[in-house]
Motif scaffolding. Structure first.
Motif, PDB file in Angstrom:
ATOM      1  N   THR A  26       0.850  -1.186   0.000  1.00 56.87           N
ATOM      2  CA  THR A  26       0.000   0.000   0.000  1.00 56.87           C
ATOM      3  C   THR A  26       0.891   1.242   0.000  1.00 56.87           C
ATOM      4  N   VAL A  27       0.665   2.123  -0.943  1.00 55.63           N
ATOM      5  CA  VAL A  27       1.419   3.379  -1.061  1.00 55.63           C
ATOM      6  C   VAL A  27       0.443   4.528  -0.845  1.00 55.63           C
ATOM      7  N   LYS A  28       0.759   5.396   0.120  1.00 57.96           N
ATOM      8  CA  LYS A  28      -0.163   6.477   0.490  1.00 57.96           C
ATOM      9  C   LYS A  28       0.518   7.841   0.371  1.00 57.96           C
ATOM     10  N   ASN A  29       0.025   8.651  -0.527  1.00 60.28           N
ATOM     11  CA  ASN A  29       0.339  10.087  -0.595  1.00 60.28           C
ATOM     12  C   ASN A  29       1.835  10.379  -0.666  1.00 60.28           C
ATOM     13  N   ILE A  30       2.545   9.637  -1.524  1.00 58.14           N
ATOM     14  CA  ILE A  30       3.990   9.835  -1.659  1.00 58.14           C
ATOM     15  C   ILE A  30       4.260  11.113  -2.457  1.00 58.14           C
ATOM     16  N   THR A  31       5.111  11.966  -1.901  1.00 59.74           N
ATOM     17  CA  THR A  31       5.545  13.191  -2.564  1.00 59.74           C
ATOM     18  C   THR A  31       7.068  13.248  -2.524  1.00 59.74           C
ATOM     19  N   LYS A  32       7.659  13.664  -3.648  1.00 60.10           N
ATOM     20  CA  LYS A  32       9.115  13.763  -3.721  1.00 60.10           C
ATOM     21  C   LYS A  32       9.500  14.964  -4.577  1.00 60.10           C
ATOM     22  N   THR A  33      10.371  15.805  -4.045  1.00 66.06           N
ATOM     23  CA  THR A  33      10.881  16.947  -4.795  1.00 66.06           C
ATOM     24  C   THR A  33      12.402  16.960  -4.716  1.00 66.06           C
ATOM     25  N   TYR A  34      13.009  17.571  -5.729  1.00 66.36           N
ATOM     26  CA  TYR A  34      14.444  17.837  -5.723  1.00 66.36           C
ATOM     27  C   TYR A  34      14.612  19.348  -5.887  1.00 66.36           C
ATOM     28  N   GLY A  35      14.876  20.021  -4.781  1.00 65.52           N
ATOM     29  CA  GLY A  35      14.921  21.478  -4.832  1.00 65.52           C
ATOM     30  C   GLY A  35      13.536  22.021  -5.144  1.00 65.52           C
ATOM     31  N   ALA A  36      13.456  22.808  -6.214  1.00 68.99           N
ATOM     32  CA  ALA A  36      12.173  23.392  -6.618  1.00 68.99           C
ATOM     33  C   ALA A  36      11.424  22.498  -7.603  1.00 68.99           C
ATOM     34  N   LEU A  40       7.291  13.638  -7.832  1.00 71.17           N
ATOM     35  CA  LEU A  40       6.114  12.833  -7.524  1.00 71.17           C
ATOM     36  C   LEU A  40       5.200  13.647  -6.616  1.00 71.17           C
ATOM     37  N   ASN A  41       3.920  13.660  -6.935  1.00 71.41           N
ATOM     38  CA  ASN A  41       2.980  14.506  -6.208  1.00 71.41           C
ATOM     39  C   ASN A  41       1.776  13.694  -5.750  1.00 71.41           C
ATOM     40  N   ASP A  42       1.737  13.387  -4.462  1.00 71.13           N
ATOM     41  CA  ASP A  42       0.581  12.737  -3.841  1.00 71.13           C
ATOM     42  C   ASP A  42       0.232  11.416  -4.537  1.00 71.13           C
ATOM     43  N   ILE A  43       1.235  10.539  -4.633  1.00 74.18           N
ATOM     44  CA  ILE A  43       1.079   9.246  -5.315  1.00 74.18           C
ATOM     45  C   ILE A  43       0.504   8.217  -4.347  1.00 74.18           C
ATOM     46  N   SER A  44      -0.600   7.590  -4.724  1.00 74.74           N
ATOM     47  CA  SER A  44      -1.214   6.544  -3.902  1.00 74.74           C
ATOM     48  C   SER A  44      -1.673   5.392  -4.786  1.00 74.74           C
ATOM     49  N   PHE A  45      -1.441   4.170  -4.332  1.00 73.32           N
ATOM     50  CA  PHE A  45      -1.943   2.990  -5.031  1.00 73.32           C
ATOM     51  C   PHE A  45      -1.782   1.765  -4.148  1.00 73.32           C
ATOM     52  N   VAL A  46      -2.399   0.686  -4.565  1.00 72.75           N
ATOM     53  CA  VAL A  46      -2.307  -0.597  -3.870  1.00 72.75           C
ATOM     54  C   VAL A  46      -1.900  -1.654  -4.888  1.00 72.75           C
ATOM     55  N   ASP A  77       9.526  12.675   0.600  1.00 72.76           N
ATOM     56  CA  ASP A  77       9.359  13.861   1.442  1.00 72.76           C
ATOM     57  C   ASP A  77       8.129  13.708   2.333  1.00 72.76           C
ATOM     58  N   GLN A  78       7.093  13.093   1.775  1.00 74.24           N
ATOM     59  CA  GLN A  78       5.865  12.851   2.522  1.00 74.24           C
ATOM     60  C   GLN A  78       5.296  11.506   2.093  1.00 74.24           C
ATOM     61  N   GLY A  79       4.398  10.958   2.920  1.00 78.91           N
ATOM     62  CA  GLY A  79       3.697   9.740   2.547  1.00 78.91           C
ATOM     63  C   GLY A  79       4.239   8.503   3.228  1.00 78.91           C
ATOM     64  N   HIS A  80       3.593   7.385   2.953  1.00 80.37           N
ATOM     65  CA  HIS A  80       3.929   6.133   3.623  1.00 80.37           C
ATOM     66  C   HIS A  80       3.927   4.973   2.618  1.00 80.37           C
ATOM     67  N   ILE A  81       4.802   4.007   2.892  1.00 80.24           N
ATOM     68  CA  ILE A  81       4.856   2.759   2.138  1.00 80.24           C
ATOM     69  C   ILE A  81       4.646   1.635   3.133  1.00 80.24           C
ATOM     70  N   ILE A  82       3.663   0.797   2.884  1.00 80.51           N
ATOM     71  CA  ILE A  82       3.337  -0.264   3.835  1.00 80.51           C
ATOM     72  C   ILE A  82       3.304  -1.601   3.101  1.00 80.51           C
ATOM     73  N   TYR A  83       4.273  -2.454   3.406  1.00 73.78           N
ATOM     74  CA  TYR A  83       4.245  -3.826   2.921  1.00 73.78           C
ATOM     75  C   TYR A  83       3.526  -4.683   3.951  1.00 73.78           C
ATOM     76  N   ALA A  84       2.733  -5.625   3.494  1.00 69.63           N
ATOM     77  CA  ALA A  84       2.080  -6.553   4.421  1.00 69.63           C
ATOM     78  C   ALA A  84       3.139  -7.364   5.164  1.00 69.63           C
ATOM     79  N   ASP A  85       2.807  -7.818   6.357  1.00 65.66           N
ATOM     80  CA  ASP A  85       3.748  -8.577   7.172  1.00 65.66           C
ATOM     81  C   ASP A  85       4.264  -9.786   6.405  1.00 65.66           C
ATOM     82  N   GLY A  86       5.573  -9.949   6.474  1.00 66.44           N
ATOM     83  CA  GLY A  86       6.180 -11.117   5.864  1.00 66.44           C
ATOM     84  C   GLY A  86       6.365 -11.029   4.380  1.00 66.44           C
ATOM     85  N   ILE A  87       6.008  -9.909   3.768  1.00 67.37           N
ATOM     86  CA  ILE A  87       6.098  -9.768   2.318  1.00 67.37           C
ATOM     87  C   ILE A  87       7.517  -9.364   1.930  1.00 67.37           C
ATOM     88  N   GLU A  88       8.026 -10.029   0.929  1.00 67.66           N
ATOM     89  CA  GLU A  88       9.383  -9.790   0.444  1.00 67.66           C
ATOM     90  C   GLU A  88       9.304  -9.183  -0.947  1.00 67.66           C
TER      91      GLU A  88
END
Length: 575
Positions: A26-36, A40-46, A77-88
């Motif tokens: 599960t990927v929630k609201n990932i944001t990434k910038t390099y300087g200005a 990636l802007n508010d990336i979410s998916f499963v 910069d922001q957001g969360h990455i969640i792998y299910a338990d035990g997932i490789e």
């Protein structure tokens, strides 16, 4: 696991294999910038089990960055990455590391280490079950054992030796001695060994960045079939349109304007069709809203003009009270209509449909300074080349005409790139002769970008050319490959795809009349490919292309020549 393996395969195993579910990542609201610069802007998916996802978007839009974030090699910069338990998860990068000091066998044994761990865990659970004194404890251990053994079976634990042989043969690297140091392999061999190690690891989530770049036809087809039976999930960045058609069932697109993620169901063909429909609908709704805004603004202007010039004569019956009431009523009505129109305009503007951005037009056109007058541009006579005891080429003969389109194929390591280098004089012939027409001017696109990482984009483009920087900047922007803000970026800041575009720009600037292209579609994003293919099709001189891109071959057409056993075979017509 040793850390020098992590650039190729990053992995996680937070717990043992309890609780494996359908939802793997599960990927929630990932944001990434390099300087200005927003990447990636508010990336979410499963990602769910058995899903096959192709990740597409223009070069430099952030596809590889997203994979690096998913594998913890970069921080969002922001957001969360969640792998299910035990997932490789397992990751194959575009650029394969050197694996200093490791043999092929080292990598393979390291890659299947998790299977050995699962096997050990199974035996431990078997012993614990045999010693369990309570039914409740036995039931709990049995549940864990069923989960571990299922994972062991799904990953091919009982047929490990067979799987190793199968994967090495499928990727056409079974000829390599397993004791050979990986560091001594060619770039293509390293990439295939790395992919083999990753497939043997059998992670729950496969993250692949351009996996087909170093594979021949047979290996790509084998990989497609292998992935079709894979028990985990797949997220793959690829420019290979045929591969995306056969290997994925969803397309994720990173939009170059908003830097957000759009999801499409189906393969590449379905994605292209959906994009066309989406674009038509967007243009229609935008135009409708623009017409509505135009009408509202026109109405507001008219109401204001009417209000400013409205005047009433004196009352006919000298009834000033009635007259004033009539005037007031008229003014109130006019003001009410004006306020209503202004309110409606504000509502529409607050929910404005953005203007569809211009579709990228890549002006990748070759303009040779001089056309070739000779009927035969290139003649190869009894070409021979060996490296030590290995005979790579022997008695290679060919004639290339002024309008030839040659698709040079063959298994990896058969000498295709070496043949190009012999033609250009970058390698010395052992025997034979290369005859090139006097007016021939060769333009060469190597398989891997060969650029000075410390030079800027504009410095690299204008190198060895005479003229003013503004002139070169305008020309480079005119190609549609780069923007003004890219000019002062250093090459080391560019993605592999952007480096490829820079090499294409350099190639066009050389004004060649003969093209030697070594895997030209490698690393190029799908938005650039068609324009580049169009330029190659309409090139006025001969083109010899080393390629394993099936879609590219069908579009370019021409003669298919194959290098096999050191000799050139000219059997069929492409198309």
């Amino acid at each position: 696991m040793s850390t020098h393996f992590l650039p190729l395969i990053a992995y996680m195993h937070e717990k043992h294999v309890e609780g494996r579910g359908f939802m793997l990542l599960t990927v929630k609201n990932i944001t990434k910038t390099y300087g200005a610069i927003s990447v990636l802007n508010d990336i979410s998916f499963v990602i769910n089990r058995l899903e096959r996802i192709g990740l597409v978007g223009p070069n430099g839009v952030g596809k590889s960055t997203l994979l690096h974030i998913l594998t913890r090699q970069e921080q969002a910069d922001q957001g969360h990455i969640i792998y299910a338990d035990g997932i490789e998860y397992g990751f194959l990068a575009q650029s394969t590391p050197d694996f200093y000091g490791q043999t092929i066998d080292d990598l393979l044994l390291e890659s299947v280490g998790n299977l050995r761990q699962l096997e050990v865990h199974m035996h431990q659970l078997e012993q614990q079950m045999a010693q369990a004194s309570q039914q409740e404890e036995l039931d709990h251990l049995l549940e864990k054992y069923n989960t571990v053994s299922t994972q062991f079976v799904e990953r091919g634990g009982y047929e490990l030796d067979y799987r190793i042989d199968r994967v090495l043969a499928g990727l056409h690297i079974d000829y390599l001695p397993r004791t050979q140091s990986v560091q001594t392999l060619s770039g293509g061999e390293k990439a295939r060994v790395g992919l083999a190690a990753l497939l043997l690891r059998s992670p729950d989530v496969l993250l692949l960045d351009e996996p087909t770049n170093h594979l021949d036809f047979a290996s790509v087809e084998w990989l497609e079939n292998y992935l079709a039976d894979y028990h985990g999930a797949l997220l793959v960045v690829s420019h290979d349109r045929q591969f995306l058609n056969r290997a994925v069932n969803h397309i994720f697109e990173i939009d170059e304007h908003q830097h957000q993620l759009k999801m499409y169901t189906g393969n590449y063909d379905a994605y292209v069709q959906a994009k066309k429909i989406e674009r038509i609908k967007w243009e229609e709704t935008y135009q409708q809203q623009q017409e509505e805004l135009q009408q509202l603004r026109k109405r507001i202007r008219e109401l204001r003009q009417n209000a400013s010039r409205t005047s009433f004569g004196p009352p006919r019956d000298n009834d000033k009270t009635a007259y004033n009431g009539h005037v007031q009523s008229k003014q109130n009505s006019s003001a009410s209509r004006l306020r209503s129109a202004e309110m409606q305009l504000k509502l529409v503007e607050a929910d404005a449909i953005p203007k569809p951005p211009k579709i990228l037009r890549v002006n990748s056109q070759f303009n040779p300074e001089q056309t070739i007058q000779s009927e035969v541009v290139l003649r190869l006579t009894n070409i021979g080349k060996r490296f030590g005891e290995r005979v790579l080429l022997k008695q290679v003969n060919a004639e290339i005409s002024a309008e030839a389109r040659i698709l040079l194929t063959g298994a990896n390591g058969t000498g295709k790139t070496t043949l190009f280098k012999l033609i250009m004089g970058q390698e010395a012939l052992d025997v034979g002769e290369v005859q090139l027409a006097p007016s021939a001017r060769i333009g060469y696109l190597p398989q891997e970008p060969l650029l000075d990482p410390e030079k800027t984009v504009i410095e690299t483009y204008r190198y060895d050319q005479i003229g003013y920087e503004d002139e070169f900047t305008a020309r480079l922007i005119g190609y549609g490959l780069f923007k003004l803000e890219d000019m002062q970026k250093k090459v080391k800041q560019l993605s592999l795809g952007q480096k490829r575009k820079l090499e294409i720009a350099r190639l066009m600037a050389q004004n060649p009349n003969v093209l030697l292209l070594d895997e030209p579609t490698n690393y190029i994003s799908l938005d650039i490919l068609e324009a580049f293919e169009y330029a190659i099709i309409h090139f006025p001189g001969p083109v010899i292309t080393i390629t394993h891109d099936r879609w590219f071959m069908q579009r370019i057409g021409g003669k298919v020549w194959q290098l096999a056993n050191g000799q050139l075979v000219q059997p069929t017509i492409a198309g």
